[in-house]
Design an enzyme around this catalytic site. Structure first.
Site, PDB file in Angstrom:
ATOM      1  N   LYS A  21       0.813  -1.214   0.000  1.00 23.34           N
ATOM      2  CA  LYS A  21       0.000   0.000   0.000  1.00 23.34           C
ATOM      3  C   LYS A  21       0.847   1.266   0.000  1.00 23.34           C
ATOM      4  O   LYS A  21       0.294   2.370  -0.061  1.00 23.34           O
ATOM      5  CB  LYS A  21      -0.940   0.008   1.204  1.00 23.34           C
ATOM      6  CG  LYS A  21      -2.108  -0.951   1.091  1.00 23.34           C
ATOM      7  CD  LYS A  21      -3.113  -0.712   2.209  1.00 23.34           C
ATOM      8  CE  LYS A  21      -4.349  -1.576   2.005  1.00 23.34           C
ATOM      9  NZ  LYS A  21      -5.381  -1.310   3.041  1.00 23.34           N
ATOM     10  N   GLU A  22       2.158   1.101   0.074  1.00 25.74           N
ATOM     11  CA  GLU A  22       3.022   2.279   0.097  1.00 25.74           C
ATOM     12  C   GLU A  22       3.861   2.332  -1.179  1.00 25.74           C
ATOM     13  O   GLU A  22       3.379   2.751  -2.215  1.00 25.74           O
ATOM     14  CB  GLU A  22       3.872   2.263   1.370  1.00 25.74           C
ATOM     15  CG  GLU A  22       2.999   2.363   2.636  1.00 25.74           C
ATOM     16  CD  GLU A  22       3.806   2.445   3.909  1.00 25.74           C
ATOM     17  OE1 GLU A  22       4.781   3.221   3.959  1.00 25.74           O
ATOM     18  OE2 GLU A  22       3.457   1.726   4.881  1.00 25.74           O
ATOM     19  N   MET A  23       5.087   1.865  -1.128  1.00 29.06           N
ATOM     20  CA  MET A  23       5.928   1.925  -2.329  1.00 29.06           C
ATOM     21  C   MET A  23       5.746   0.691  -3.215  1.00 29.06           C
ATOM     22  O   MET A  23       6.124   0.693  -4.387  1.00 29.06           O
ATOM     23  CB  MET A  23       7.389   2.116  -1.919  1.00 29.06           C
ATOM     24  CG  MET A  23       7.589   3.407  -1.127  1.00 29.06           C
ATOM     25  SD  MET A  23       9.241   3.612  -0.419  1.00 29.06           S
ATOM     26  CE  MET A  23      10.097   4.345  -1.808  1.00 29.06           C
TER      27      MET A  23
END
Length: 376
Positions: A211-213
């Site tokens: 969900k981030e990088m």
């Protein structure tokens, strides 16, 4: 049995690492010259010992609790509410909060509040810091090639993104508010739930978080290793141009350790410059100290040094699904227990709380007064 006084650092040390009845027990046995248990297992065994029996028979626990309520100026119905929860929840209410209130008179301002120290970079680490700075702003660590560390921890906006929860790969909404990276090294752990023990461990998390990088450590290493311009920087920092995830996270952490904010007006005030703060700010600081805020917000960062339950007096209402430390410890008593956020640079790091629900400092103070201290 001879008693002795505890120093301010004794109190802070105990309450930074304990959030239960054991914290009170340790206070008791320290003040009664009883050898303190060194490990968790021996602490469990010690619960059945004569010292703990004496502690309860002497009324130490309830004396501490009730006297603390008196210091807080609790209303009768609030006291009954706390006592009810104390029994119903198997004493997992934050009794350390009550005990700390008693200790505040013995804890000097010098111990409770300290200036942020100037960053020190060893000569041999300078190259590592420089490499870490380059990696910090490099979006090629992400799967999309568009998200860098600075995307969610923008150094021009207090080390945060000023969003309720960060936006990650594919415009996904993150599950939790982005904490500031400024002064992060001095905290007890990293992330709201403390799942990373240090900055090195923390630095690798977002890279592989879908969900981030949304990359993987392997892909991130391949991407950086494929860029010839990085080779001399890795060689200078680590003695080899071979790229591994350890070198990447070590360099990022080295850079983050330089992101400190010393010599603020508050720091200068603590050092003796009484003109560094305005009369209104000094009045606010005195109110901060007498209202119970310092139970959790103390030390150089005014926080970041302990885990505390959110919603001690009144349940905290939120639609956010994050549950705090329970997701790490798997202990029900850690539900809704989070690392206390630091208050350094707080005017820049809005919105507030793990769910980002408090838009302003005024909102944050009001909500904390209600759910943590029972004040309206």
């Amino acid at each position: 049995m001879a008693q002795k006084s505890l120093t301010a650092l004794d109190f802070i040390s105990i309450f930074a690492t304990r959030g239960s009845i054991i914290a009170l027990y340790e206070i008791y046995i320290k003040t009664h010259n009883v050898a303190i248990a060194k490990t968790e297992s021996s602490l469990v065994s010690a619960r059945n010992g004569s010292s703990l029996t004496a502690f309860f028979s002497n009324g130490g626990f309830f004396f501490t609790f009730l006297l603390s309520l008196r210091i807080l100026g609790r209303k009768k119905e609030e006291t009954n509410f706390l006592l009810l929860n104390l029994t119903r929840n198997d004493m997992r209410i934050q009794i350390s909060v009550a005990a700390m209130l008693l200790s505040l008179s013995a804890v000097s301002q010098a111990a409770m509040f300290e200036p942020v120290p100037e960053p020190t970079i060893a000569p041999q680490d300078q190259a590592k810091v420089e490499l870490g700075k380059m990696l910090w702003f490099d979006p090629r660590l992400s799967k999309s090639g568009f998200i860098s560390c600075n995307s969610c921890h923008n150094l021009s906006t207090g080390g945060v993104d000023n969003l309720k929860t960060s936006v990650g790969h594919g415009w996904q909404q993150g599950p939790i508010n982005s904490p500031t990276v400024l002064n992060a090294e001095k905290q007890i752990a990293q992330f709201w739930d403390g799942r990373a023990a240090n900055l090195e461990e923390q630095a690798g998390g977002p890279i592989a978080n879908p969900k981030e990088m949304a990359s993987t450590h392997e892909l991130a290493v391949q991407a950086i290793d494929s860029i010839p311009g990085y080779k001399p920087y890795f060689k200078k920092a680590f003695g080899t141009d071979k790229v591994t995830i350890k070198e990447i996270t070590d360099a990022l952490a080295a850079f983050e350790k330089t992101l400190t904010t010393p010599n603020s007006p508050f720091d200068r005030y603590l050092k003796g410059d009484k003109a560094a703060l305005t009369p209104q700010q000094i009045k606010g600081f005195e109110l901060f100290k007498t209202s119970g805020c310092t139970i959790c917000h103390n030390g150089p960062l005014l926080g970041g040094s302990s885990y505390q339950k959110l919603g001690v007096v009144k349940p905290y209402q939120t639609t956010n699904t994050a549950q705090g430390r329970i997701e790490i410890t798997k202990k029900d008593q850690d539900r809704m227990t989070f690392k206390v956020p630091q208050l350094r640079n707080i005017e820049l790091t809005y919105p507030y709380f793990h769910d980002g629900e408090a838009k302003t400092l005024e909102d944050a103070v009001r909500i904390m007064g209600e759910v943590q201290l029972g004040k309206t």
